[in-house]
Design a protein around this motif. Structure first.
Motif, PDB file in Angstrom:
ATOM      1  N   ASP A   1      -5.194   7.912  -1.377  1.00 53.36           N
ATOM      2  CA  ASP A   1      -4.365   6.712  -1.225  1.00 53.36           C
ATOM      3  C   ASP A   1      -3.172   6.976  -0.306  1.00 53.36           C
ATOM      4  O   ASP A   1      -2.824   6.140   0.535  1.00 53.36           O
ATOM      5  CB  ASP A   1      -3.856   6.220  -2.586  1.00 53.36           C
ATOM      6  CG  ASP A   1      -4.955   5.643  -3.455  1.00 53.36           C
ATOM      7  OD1 ASP A   1      -6.073   5.400  -2.953  1.00 53.36           O
ATOM      8  OD2 ASP A   1      -4.698   5.438  -4.661  1.00 53.36           O
TER       9      ASP A   1
ATOM     10  N   LYS B   1      -7.681  10.928  -5.876  1.00 51.73           N
ATOM     11  CA  LYS B   1      -7.474   9.514  -5.537  1.00 51.73           C
ATOM     12  C   LYS B   1      -6.059   9.305  -5.019  1.00 51.73           C
ATOM     13  O   LYS B   1      -5.850   8.603  -4.029  1.00 51.73           O
ATOM     14  CB  LYS B   1      -7.737   8.610  -6.738  1.00 51.73           C
ATOM     15  CG  LYS B   1      -7.570   7.135  -6.370  1.00 51.73           C
ATOM     16  CD  LYS B   1      -7.795   6.215  -7.519  1.00 51.73           C
ATOM     17  CE  LYS B   1      -7.648   4.764  -7.177  1.00 51.73           C
ATOM     18  NZ  LYS B   1      -6.723   4.373  -6.148  1.00 51.73           N
TER      19      LYS B   1
ATOM     20  N   ASP C   1       0.823  -1.214   0.000  1.00 51.62           N
ATOM     21  CA  ASP C   1       0.000   0.000   0.000  1.00 51.62           C
ATOM     22  C   ASP C   1       0.855   1.262   0.000  1.00 51.62           C
ATOM     23  O   ASP C   1       0.561   2.220  -0.724  1.00 51.62           O
ATOM     24  CB  ASP C   1      -0.944   0.018   1.208  1.00 51.62           C
ATOM     25  CG  ASP C   1      -2.029  -1.027   1.126  1.00 51.62           C
ATOM     26  OD1 ASP C   1      -2.250  -1.599   0.036  1.00 51.62           O
ATOM     27  OD2 ASP C   1      -2.678  -1.284   2.174  1.00 51.62           O
TER      28      ASP C   1
ATOM     29  N   ALA D   1       0.980   3.888  -3.125  1.00 53.38           N
ATOM     30  CA  ALA D   1       0.644   5.294  -2.905  1.00 53.38           C
ATOM     31  C   ALA D   1       1.773   6.196  -3.390  1.00 53.38           C
ATOM     32  O   ALA D   1       1.539   7.218  -4.050  1.00 53.38           O
ATOM     33  CB  ALA D   1       0.352   5.535  -1.423  1.00 53.38           C
TER      34      ALA D   1
END
Length: 141
Positions: free
Chosen positions: A126, A122, A82, A86
């Motif tokens: 994120d 977005k 993640d 990002a």
């Protein structure tokens, strides 16, 4: 009386039409908003990379220990993923973002900027979500 009413209506309409911002002004404001969303999280990129390194180091430590907790390793790998996504998402967005309008019409520019606002929002979300997840994980240790 009809002439005065007609004249007042005409003056009022002229005032409102004259005060309405042009599409170029609207696009300039929209471009500023897109950049503001980018600028909000850009300073957090170092923190994102730092957490990514922490997660990677912890994964390596756990994998080398004799009592491997596979659940913890998988959680850390998901966190690492993640954080990495990002981070990469910001640079993917920045590479494709067009600063110059080129030959586009004001309507095309407006559509492009609205699309970019969705994309950069977005990216922003994120990054914040990955950082929040990392802060929770590493504050519990």
């Amino acid at each position: 009386m009809k002439r005065i009413t007609s004249l007042l209506i005409l003056i009022t309409l002229t005032f409102f039409v004259g005060c309405k911002p042009s599409l170029e002004e609207t696009n300039a404001e929209l471009r500023e908003e897109v950049i503001a969303v980018h600028d909000e999280v850009m300073p957090l990129m170092g923190k994102l990379k730092s957490f990514e390194k922490q997660a990677n180091d912890k994964i390596n430590d756990l994998e080398q220990s004799e009592s491997v907790d596979s659940v913890s390793v998988e959680e850390l790998k998901a966190l690492y993923y993640d954080l990495n996504q990002a981070y990469e998402g910001m640079f993917v967005w920045m590479r494709q973002y067009e600063i110059e309008d080129g030959e586009k019409s004001p309507e095309e520019i407006e559509a492009y900027l609205k699309e970019q606002m969705e994309s950069v929002s977005k990216v922003n979300d994120d990054i914040k979500a990955a950082l929040e997840k990392a802060e929770k994980h590493f504050s519990n240790q």
